[in-house]
Motif scaffolding. Sequence first.
Motif, PDB file in Angstrom:
ATOM      1  N   SER A 112       0.844  -1.194   0.000  1.00  0.00           N
ATOM      2  CA  SER A 112       0.000   0.000   0.000  1.00  0.00           C
ATOM      3  C   SER A 112       0.879   1.244   0.000  1.00  0.00           C
ATOM      4  O   SER A 112       2.007   1.219   0.488  1.00  0.00           O
ATOM      5  CB  SER A 112      -0.935   0.016   1.215  1.00  0.00           C
ATOM      6  OG  SER A 112      -0.205   0.123   2.411  1.00  0.00           O
ATOM      7  N   ALA A 114       0.378   5.479   0.794  1.00  0.00           N
ATOM      8  CA  ALA A 114      -0.502   6.525   1.306  1.00  0.00           C
ATOM      9  C   ALA A 114       0.188   7.872   1.166  1.00  0.00           C
ATOM     10  O   ALA A 114       1.394   7.981   1.352  1.00  0.00           O
ATOM     11  CB  ALA A 114      -0.851   6.263   2.767  1.00  0.00           C
ATOM     12  N   GLU A 126      -5.008   6.741   0.056  1.00  0.00           N
ATOM     13  CA  GLU A 126      -4.241   5.497   0.063  1.00  0.00           C
ATOM     14  C   GLU A 126      -4.716   4.575  -1.051  1.00  0.00           C
ATOM     15  O   GLU A 126      -5.905   4.491  -1.345  1.00  0.00           O
ATOM     16  CB  GLU A 126      -4.410   4.788   1.410  1.00  0.00           C
ATOM     17  CG  GLU A 126      -3.618   3.519   1.531  1.00  0.00           C
ATOM     18  CD  GLU A 126      -3.654   2.927   2.935  1.00  0.00           C
ATOM     19  OE1 GLU A 126      -3.126   1.823   3.096  1.00  0.00           O
ATOM     20  OE2 GLU A 126      -4.190   3.565   3.840  1.00  0.00           O
TER      21      GLU A 126
END
Length: 131
Positions: A112, A114, A126
């Motif tokens: 991920s 963000a 995100e």
Amino acid sequence: ADGSQGDMPLADVVVTVSERQRLATASTGVHSTAGEGSMDAEVRVRNLFGRAEVLGVEMEAGQHKSNTFRLYATKPRWGGADARLHAEVCKTVLSHQRKSSYSEKGHTASVSAAVGHAALPGGCHEVSYET
């Protein structure tokens, strides 16, 4: 300070910033979930490369063959921006053998990114991907 601006005197301010040292933390625990006793252990290393990174490994073993292994890393200030990159891989076995002959096995990987922060104007955005 020796100067002034109108009625307001000026002052010099000195701020000393130092980098935090690498710090490893470890934790262990014993718990029970759905009738199965488990032990877990986690080790985290902060500031591994001197840029506030976090690298961690987590393991859990249950008394009925359930277990989990997780490896993760977080990189703040990714690309020099107000962004955070997080990646992890996980292998899990959930044993249901007390009640049947079935065990769930799972392998996951996720990443991920963000940008921003919830407290800042524009908030936090995100994007993540998990397999």
